[in-house]
Design a protein around this motif. Structure first.
Motif, mmCIF file in Angstrom:
data_model
loop_
_atom_site.group_PDB
_atom_site.id
_atom_site.type_symbol
_atom_site.label_atom_id
_atom_site.label_comp_id
_atom_site.label_asym_id
_atom_site.label_seq_id
_atom_site.Cartn_x
_atom_site.Cartn_y
_atom_site.Cartn_z
ATOM 1 N N MET A 1 -16.004 61.068 61.672
ATOM 2 C CA MET A 1 -15.438 62.141 61.477
ATOM 3 C C MET A 1 -16.183 63.325 62.576
ATOM 4 N N GLN A 2 -14.797 63.919 63.168
ATOM 5 C CA GLN A 2 -15.097 65.031 63.865
ATOM 6 C C GLN A 2 -16.351 66.048 63.472
ATOM 7 N N PRO A 3 -17.215 66.662 64.683
ATOM 8 C CA PRO A 3 -18.401 67.637 63.568
ATOM 9 C C PRO A 3 -17.604 68.721 63.268
ATOM 10 N N ILE A 4 -17.952 70.225 62.266
ATOM 11 C CA ILE A 4 -17.343 71.440 61.895
ATOM 12 C C ILE A 4 -17.915 71.933 62.874
ATOM 13 N N LEU A 5 -17.580 72.943 63.815
ATOM 14 C CA LEU A 5 -18.374 74.405 63.905
ATOM 15 C C LEU A 5 -18.697 75.534 63.083
ATOM 16 N N ILE A 6 -19.569 75.695 63.040
ATOM 17 C CA ILE A 6 -19.833 77.010 62.392
ATOM 18 C C ILE A 6 -19.571 78.565 62.605
ATOM 19 N N TYR A 7 -18.823 79.239 62.454
ATOM 20 C CA TYR A 7 -19.080 80.603 62.550
ATOM 21 C C TYR A 7 -19.472 81.840 62.149
ATOM 22 N N ILE A 39 -26.753 76.712 62.983
ATOM 23 C CA ILE A 39 -25.314 77.656 63.453
ATOM 24 C C ILE A 39 -25.503 77.212 64.477
ATOM 25 N N GLN A 40 -23.532 76.733 64.424
ATOM 26 C CA GLN A 40 -23.252 76.904 66.607
ATOM 27 C C GLN A 40 -22.701 78.176 67.101
ATOM 28 N N TYR A 41 -21.692 79.191 65.978
ATOM 29 C CA TYR A 41 -22.033 80.742 66.563
ATOM 30 C C TYR A 41 -22.088 81.688 65.505
ATOM 31 N N ILE A 42 -22.385 82.857 66.026
ATOM 32 C CA ILE A 42 -23.024 83.901 65.756
ATOM 33 C C ILE A 42 -22.556 85.224 65.908
ATOM 34 N N GLU A 43 -21.245 85.338 65.492
ATOM 35 C CA GLU A 43 -20.874 87.163 65.956
ATOM 36 C C GLU A 43 -21.563 88.495 65.615
ATOM 37 N N GLY A 44 -22.421 88.543 66.554
ATOM 38 C CA GLY A 44 -23.393 89.532 66.563
ATOM 39 C C GLY A 44 -22.392 90.810 65.645
ATOM 40 N N GLY A 45 -21.495 91.473 66.126
ATOM 41 C CA GLY A 45 -21.027 93.052 65.803
ATOM 42 C C GLY A 45 -19.708 93.308 67.221
ATOM 43 N N TRP A 46 -19.001 94.190 66.682
ATOM 44 C CA TRP A 46 -18.449 95.057 67.684
ATOM 45 C C TRP A 46 -19.230 96.000 69.003
ATOM 46 N N PRO A 47 -19.386 95.527 69.859
ATOM 47 C CA PRO A 47 -20.360 96.174 70.878
ATOM 48 C C PRO A 47 -19.779 97.422 71.180
ATOM 49 N N GLY A 48 -18.358 97.763 71.156
ATOM 50 C CA GLY A 48 -17.457 99.112 71.305
ATOM 51 C C GLY A 48 -17.576 100.008 70.117
ATOM 52 N N SER A 49 -17.855 99.688 68.844
ATOM 53 C CA SER A 49 -17.313 100.384 68.406
ATOM 54 C C SER A 49 -18.581 101.535 68.005
ATOM 55 N N ALA A 261 -22.498 67.114 52.737
ATOM 56 C CA ALA A 261 -22.702 66.297 51.702
ATOM 57 C C ALA A 261 -21.974 65.498 51.239
ATOM 58 N N LYS A 262 -20.833 66.150 50.558
ATOM 59 C CA LYS A 262 -19.274 65.660 49.775
ATOM 60 C C LYS A 262 -18.666 65.018 50.879
ATOM 61 N N MET A 263 -18.031 65.590 52.249
ATOM 62 C CA MET A 263 -17.304 65.373 53.387
ATOM 63 C C MET A 263 -17.755 64.408 54.332
ATOM 64 N N ASN A 264 -18.499 64.217 54.252
ATOM 65 C CA ASN A 264 -19.496 63.328 55.144
ATOM 66 C C ASN A 264 -18.471 64.218 57.103
ATOM 67 N N ARG A 265 -19.018 65.557 56.773
ATOM 68 C CA ARG A 265 -18.187 66.172 58.747
ATOM 69 C C ARG A 265 -19.516 66.869 58.884
ATOM 70 N N PRO A 266 -20.265 66.476 59.299
ATOM 71 C CA PRO A 266 -21.170 67.247 59.529
ATOM 72 C C PRO A 266 -21.496 68.412 60.182
ATOM 73 N N CYS A 267 -22.012 69.333 60.143
ATOM 74 C CA CYS A 267 -21.860 71.502 60.709
ATOM 75 C C CYS A 267 -23.281 71.685 61.031
ATOM 76 N N ILE A 268 -24.005 71.360 60.618
ATOM 77 C CA ILE A 268 -25.307 71.646 61.056
ATOM 78 C C ILE A 268 -26.049 70.266 60.564
ATOM 79 N N PRO A 269 -27.581 70.220 61.800
ATOM 80 C CA PRO A 269 -27.894 69.050 60.796
ATOM 81 C C PRO A 269 -28.207 69.486 59.767
ATOM 82 N N ALA A 270 -28.674 67.381 59.934
ATOM 83 C CA ALA A 270 -28.957 66.447 58.450
ATOM 84 C C ALA A 270 -30.322 67.096 57.647
ATOM 85 N N GLU A 271 -31.407 67.515 58.982
ATOM 86 C CA GLU A 271 -32.640 67.683 57.902
ATOM 87 C C GLU A 271 -32.682 69.738 58.138
#
Length: 553
Positions: A1-7, A39-49, A261-271
Motif C-alpha cells: 500500500m502506498q505510504p501516506i504523507l503526514i503534514y 513526520i514528513q512535513y512541518i508547517e512552521g508558520g506564515w513568515p509574512g504575517s 495500525a488499522k489500515m496498514n497505510r504507513p505514515c511514520i516509521p513503525a517503531e
C-alpha cells in the motif's frame, strides 16, 4: 500500500486555537520532536504575517531535520500585482524552506463577496503564484481553501481553480474543508468526481497527488481524513491533539495510529508509533493546555476500565475490551476503582501498585466493601490513584507515613479595599523530630501547601521537583447548602509522573488537607523507593528547602 504523507500544521493552524500560543523557541523544540517522530512535513508558520514566525524560520535555518521538510505558509499574490512584487510570496522565499504551502480561493462567495475580486483574476492569482514559487525551486503544496463548500455551490469553478494550480506545477493539490461542515459520504462523492475530472484534464502529463485538510466543526475531521485516504489522498494535514481554530483541526494523534495500525497505510516509521502519547503530552504541556483524558489512543482514559466484569475479562484476555495494545501508542492500561469495582479491580490495582494484598491476612472482598462504603460517603477513587494506593497500604497495614501532622492553623484576613491574604502555621513530626513553620499564600490551600513544603524541606530535599497542577472542589450533595460535604481533587506532577489524590469533608480546608497530605506522602514514598534502589541504606541529608509553588486557592 502506498505510504501516506503526514503534514503537520500545529505550529501554524494549531496556534489559531483559543488560548494556544508558542514562542519561536517553543515552535522549534516542537518541530524537532515532530521530526524525531518521522513526520514528513512541518508547517512552521506564515513568515509574512508576524515577527514570531519570521524568527522561527531564522532559527530553523540553523537546524538539521532528518525526516521533515520545513514548510512556509502564505497566500496567493494580491490582486492586481505581479507575483514577483508580492511581499508574502517573497517572505516565503526568504524563509529558505524547501517546501511552500499557499492557499487560494475556491468558493465564488469568497472571491466576489469577501475579496471583492473577479473570478478570472482569482484564477490568474492562483496560477501565477504557484508558477512563481515553482520557478524558484520550491516544492509547492496548494491548499484549495473552502473547496468542499465551493464545489457544492459551483463545481465547475471549483475545478477550474484546481486545474489552474495543477497546470502551473503544484506538487500537491490539498482539498480543504475549511468550515468543517462536510460529512464523510459527501466528501467521498466529491473527491471521486474531482479525481476523475482532474485526471482527464491532466491527460497523464504527470501524477495527480491529492491531499486533505479537515476541520472538526461537525466532529468529523478525523473521519473525513480517513475517507479521503480511501478516495486516493496521499497527504493528510492535521495538528497534534487536534488544536486549531473553533473546534480544531484533524487530530493527528488519532489519524496516525488508524493509518498505521488499522489500515496498514504507513505514515511514520513503525517503531516511532510508541512515542505518540509522549508527543501529545509534550505539545499540550508546551501550550499549557490540560490534556483531554478521553482523547482516543493517547488520552489517559483511552484504555481505562472501571466495571468489575470488564476488568475480570481483560485480565484473562485484553482483546475482550481493548481494540489494540495500548503500548503500541505509548499508552497504558488503567483499572479504575469505584463502587462499580469488583474483586478483580482491587487485585489488578494492587499488583500494578506493588501492594501485597495477602499481607497481614487482608481480604480483597473486605477492601471492595470498604471502597463502596467510602464512595457512598463521597470519595471517588477512579480519579485518585495516589489516595487509593495509600488506602490499600493502610488496609493491609503496610503504610509507613513519611511525616505525621501534629496540628495546623489557617487564618484569612480581608481588609476593606484589599484582597484576602492567607497565613498558615503547621506542626509536623518526622520520626522523632518535630518542625513548626509558617507561610503565606494567595489562598488558604496555597498557604498550607507553602507551610508544609517549608517544614518538609528540612527533611526531604526532593520536593522542588513536585508541583500542583490542578485543584478541583465539588459539592457531594448540595441539599445541605453550605454545610454540605465537599470533595477535593488535587493533581500533582514531577518530572516523570502525574498522580491524583482526594479528600472529603464538610470542611473545605480539611478536605483540601487530606488530598494535599496524600499527595506529599505519595511523592515522598516514591522518592524513598527510588533512592533505596539506587543506594540501599542511604538516606537523604538535610538541604535548603525548595522554593514553594504558589497556587491561588
Amino acid at each position: 500500500m502506498q505510504p501516506i504523507l503526514i503534514y503537520d500544521t500545529t505550529l501554524r493552524d494549531g496556534t489559531q486555537g483559543e488560548n494556544i500560543t508558542f514562542t519561536a523557541d517553543e515552535k522549534l523544540k516542537i518541530a524537532k520532536r515532530l521530526d524525531e517522530m518521522g513526520i514528513q512535513y512541518i508547517e512552521g508558520g506564515w513568515p509574512g504575517s508576524n515577527p514570531r514566525d519570521m524568527r522561527f524560520f531564522e532559527l530553523a535555518k540553523r537546524e538539521t531535520f532528518a525526516n521533515a521538510r520545513i514548510t512556509a505558509f502564505g497566500s496567493t499574490r494580491k490582486p492586481g500585482i505581479r507575483a514577483a512584487d508580492d511581499p508574502n510570496l517573497n517572505a516565503i522565499l526568504d524563509s529558505e524552506t524547501p517546501a511552500a504551502a499557499i492557499f487560494g480561493k475556491t468558493w465564488p462567495l469568497h472571491v466576489t463577496a469577501v475579496m471583492e475580486n473577479t473570478l478570472a483574476e482569482n484564477l490568474a492569482m492562483i496560477a501565477g503564484s504557484v508558477a512563481f514559487l515553482k520557478e524558484r525551486g520550491r516544492e509547492v503544496i496548494y491548499d484549495a481553501e473552502h473547496f468542499f463548500d465551493g464545489y457544492k455551490d459551483d463545481p465547475d469553478y471549483a475545478l477550474k481553480t484546481l486545474t489552474a494550480a495543477f497546470n502551473a506545477g503544484a506538487d500537491f493539490i490539498v482539498l480543504c474543508d475549511t468550515n468543517g461542515g462536510t460529512l464523510p459520504h459527501e466528501l467521498e462523492s466529491i473527491m471521486q468526481s474531482v479525481s476523475q475530472a482532474l485526471k482527464r484534464q491532466a491527460g497523464g502529463s504527470r501524477p495527480l497527488k491529492l491531499g486533505i485538510h479537515s476541520h472538526n466543526d461537525c466532529g468529523m475531521a478525523a473521519a473525513n481524513s480517513i475517507s479521503a485516504v480511501n478516495c486516493g489522498a496521499v497527504m493528510v494535514h492535521g495538528t497534534i491533539n487536534g488544536y486549531g481554530e473553533r473546534c480544531g483541526n484533524a487530530d493527528l494523534t488519532t489519524i496516525i495510529p488508524i493509518l498505521c495500525a488499522k489500515m496498514n497505510r504507513p505514515c511514520i516509521p513503525a517503531e516511532k508509533l510508541s512515542g505518540l502519547k509522549s508527543i501529545s503530552r509534550y505539545v499540550s504541556e508546551t501550550a499549557n493546555i490540560v490534556p483531554i483524558n478521553s482523547r482516543p489512543f493517547v488520552g489517559r482514559s483511552a484504555f481505562a476500565h472501571k466495571g468489575g466484569i470488564h476488568v475480570s475479562a481483560i485480565i484473562k484476555e485484553p482483546r475482550a475490551y481493548e481494540h489494540m495494545d495500548p503500548e503500541q501508542v505509548g499508552n497504558q492500561r488503567r483499572v479504575l476503582m469505584s463502587d462499580l469495582a469488583g474483586k478483580s479491580n482491587v487485585e489488578y490495582k494492587a499488583k500494578e501498585m506493588g501492594v501485597d494484598l495477602c499481607a497481614n491476612g487482608c481480604d480483597s472482598k473486605a477492601i471492595v466493601a470498604a471502597i463502596k462504603q467510602m464512595e457512598e460517603e463521597g470519595y471517588q477513587f477512579d480519579v485518585a490513584d495516589g489516595s487509593f494506593q495509600i488506602m490499600l497500604e493502610k488496609f493491609t497495614e503496610q503504610f509507613k507515613p513519611l511525616f505525621d501532622l501534629e496540628s495546623f492553623r489557617v487564618t484569612i484576613e480581608k481588609d476593606k479595599d484589599f484582597p484576602c491574604s492567607a497565613h498558615a502555621t503547621i506542626k509536623i513530626s518526622v520520626g522523632d523530630s518535630h518542625e513548626i513553620t509558617a507561610a503565606e499564600g494567595l489562598g488558604p490551600v496555597s498557604a498550607l501547601d507553602n507551610a508544609l513544603r517549608k517544614a518538609l524541606g528540612n527533611f526531604y530535599p526532593d520536593l522542588d521537583t513536585m508541583k500542583l497542577v490542578d485543584f478541583k472542589v465539588r459539592v457531594v450533595d448540595g441539599r445541605d447548602g453550605t454545610e454540605a460535604k465537599v470533595r477535593v481533587f488535587i493533581e500533582s506532577r514531577d518530572q516523570d509522573q502525574i498522580w491524583s489524590t482526594i479528600g472529603v469533608s464538610e470542611d473545605i480546608i480539611d478536605a483540601s488537607w487530606q488530598a494535599l497530605a496524600d499527595s506529599f506522602q505519595f511523592k515522598l514514598a516514591k522518592e524513598a523507593a527510588r533512592k533505596n534502589q539506587e543506594s540501599p541504606g542511604v538516606h537523604a541529608g538535610n538541604e535548603q528547602p525548595p522554593a514553594p509553588v504558589s497556587c491561588n486557592l
